[in-house]
Write a protein that holds these residues in place. Sequence first.
Motif, PDB file in Angstrom:
ATOM      1  N   ARG A 183       0.840  -1.211   0.000  1.00 33.88           N
ATOM      2  CA  ARG A 183       0.000   0.000   0.000  1.00 33.88           C
ATOM      3  C   ARG A 183       0.872   1.258   0.000  1.00 33.88           C
ATOM      4  N   GLU A 184       1.948   1.229   0.762  1.00 34.77           N
ATOM      5  CA  GLU A 184       2.858   2.378   0.834  1.00 34.77           C
ATOM      6  C   GLU A 184       3.641   2.537  -0.463  1.00 34.77           C
ATOM      7  N   LEU A 185       4.029   1.423  -1.069  1.00 36.07           N
ATOM      8  CA  LEU A 185       4.721   1.484  -2.360  1.00 36.07           C
ATOM      9  C   LEU A 185       3.813   2.072  -3.430  1.00 36.07           C
ATOM     10  N   THR A 186       2.531   1.727  -3.386  1.00 39.32           N
ATOM     11  CA  THR A 186       1.566   2.280  -4.338  1.00 39.32           C
ATOM     12  C   THR A 186       1.441   3.782  -4.145  1.00 39.32           C
ATOM     13  N   PRO A 208       9.611  18.094  -2.148  1.00 40.99           N
ATOM     14  CA  PRO A 208       8.301  18.524  -1.637  1.00 40.99           C
ATOM     15  C   PRO A 208       7.282  17.388  -1.590  1.00 40.99           C
ATOM     16  N   ASP A 209       7.286  16.521  -2.618  1.00 37.18           N
ATOM     17  CA  ASP A 209       6.360  15.388  -2.638  1.00 37.18           C
ATOM     18  C   ASP A 209       6.674  14.410  -1.515  1.00 37.18           C
ATOM     19  N   LEU A 210       7.965  14.124  -1.311  1.00 31.53           N
ATOM     20  CA  LEU A 210       8.361  13.209  -0.244  1.00 31.53           C
ATOM     21  C   LEU A 210       8.054  13.792   1.131  1.00 31.53           C
ATOM     22  N   MET A 211       8.269  15.093   1.297  1.00 34.37           N
ATOM     23  CA  MET A 211       7.966  15.738   2.582  1.00 34.37           C
ATOM     24  C   MET A 211       6.464  15.715   2.853  1.00 34.37           C
ATOM     25  N   ASP A 212       5.656  15.805   1.802  1.00 41.11           N
ATOM     26  CA  ASP A 212       4.209  15.728   1.958  1.00 41.11           C
ATOM     27  C   ASP A 212       3.799  14.335   2.453  1.00 41.11           C
ATOM     28  N   ILE A 213       4.411  13.300   1.916  1.00 38.68           N
ATOM     29  CA  ILE A 213       4.116  11.942   2.396  1.00 38.68           C
ATOM     30  C   ILE A 213       4.515  11.805   3.861  1.00 38.68           C
ATOM     31  N   ILE A 214       5.652  12.341   4.221  1.00 34.63           N
ATOM     32  CA  ILE A 214       6.102  12.257   5.614  1.00 34.63           C
ATOM     33  C   ILE A 214       5.128  12.973   6.527  1.00 34.63           C
ATOM     34  N   ALA A 215       4.625  14.129   6.076  1.00 35.08           N
ATOM     35  CA  ALA A 215       3.681  14.897   6.899  1.00 35.08           C
ATOM     36  C   ALA A 215       2.328  14.216   7.009  1.00 35.08           C
ATOM     37  N   SER A 272       1.612  10.865   6.185  1.00 34.50           N
ATOM     38  CA  SER A 272       1.716   9.450   6.565  1.00 34.50           C
ATOM     39  C   SER A 272       3.043   9.209   7.265  1.00 34.50           C
ATOM     40  N   PRO A 273       3.166   9.669   8.510  1.00 30.30           N
ATOM     41  CA  PRO A 273       4.447   9.538   9.212  1.00 30.30           C
ATOM     42  C   PRO A 273       4.996   8.110   9.259  1.00 30.30           C
ATOM     43  N   GLU A 274       4.104   7.105   9.305  1.00 25.09           N
ATOM     44  CA  GLU A 274       4.572   5.715   9.341  1.00 25.09           C
ATOM     45  C   GLU A 274       5.293   5.350   8.053  1.00 25.09           C
ATOM     46  N   THR A 275       4.860   5.897   6.930  1.00 28.18           N
ATOM     47  CA  THR A 275       5.536   5.655   5.659  1.00 28.18           C
ATOM     48  C   THR A 275       6.860   6.411   5.623  1.00 28.18           C
TER      49      THR A 275
END
Length: 147
Positions: free
Chosen positions: A45-48, A134-141, A143-146
């Motif tokens: 799910r996280e890879l998707t 920016p895209d990676l930081m958005d995922i971190i913000a 979905s912190p577990e991802t």
Amino acid sequence: MSATDRGPITDPEWENFFARSGDNADSSLEKLLSKIAVFDLLRPRELTKLARIVHVREFRRGETVIQRGALQSGFYLIRSGSVNIVRERDDRREVVATLHPPELLGEFSLLDDSPRSTSIVAAEQSELIGFFKPDLMDIIATSPETG
């Protein structure tokens, strides 16, 4: 393919400490991402989710992927083809390394915002997958577990 099979990488900035050995015969983006050490702990799910934010781009032979001096905004995964790491000195260009699938390039941009010290040029027709900060930081913000 190990670094010794391709010859030495003379610039430690381009040594790929995230790579894992193994083939990349499966062309699905999620499968390819799962074979990269930095992403191998992610669930399907996280890879998707990660696959949805990447930018796939094709480069012609000789086309500049990243220009020396450009600010670092992300990194790339080589999906097909190869790229040359080029150091420009005086009026000449020197290829210091060639990277092949599934190697990463520019991954230090996540840690360091300084300008690129070398240029990256497609050695042949190549497909690269771009991951931008920016895209990676958005995922971190979101979905912190991802992250």
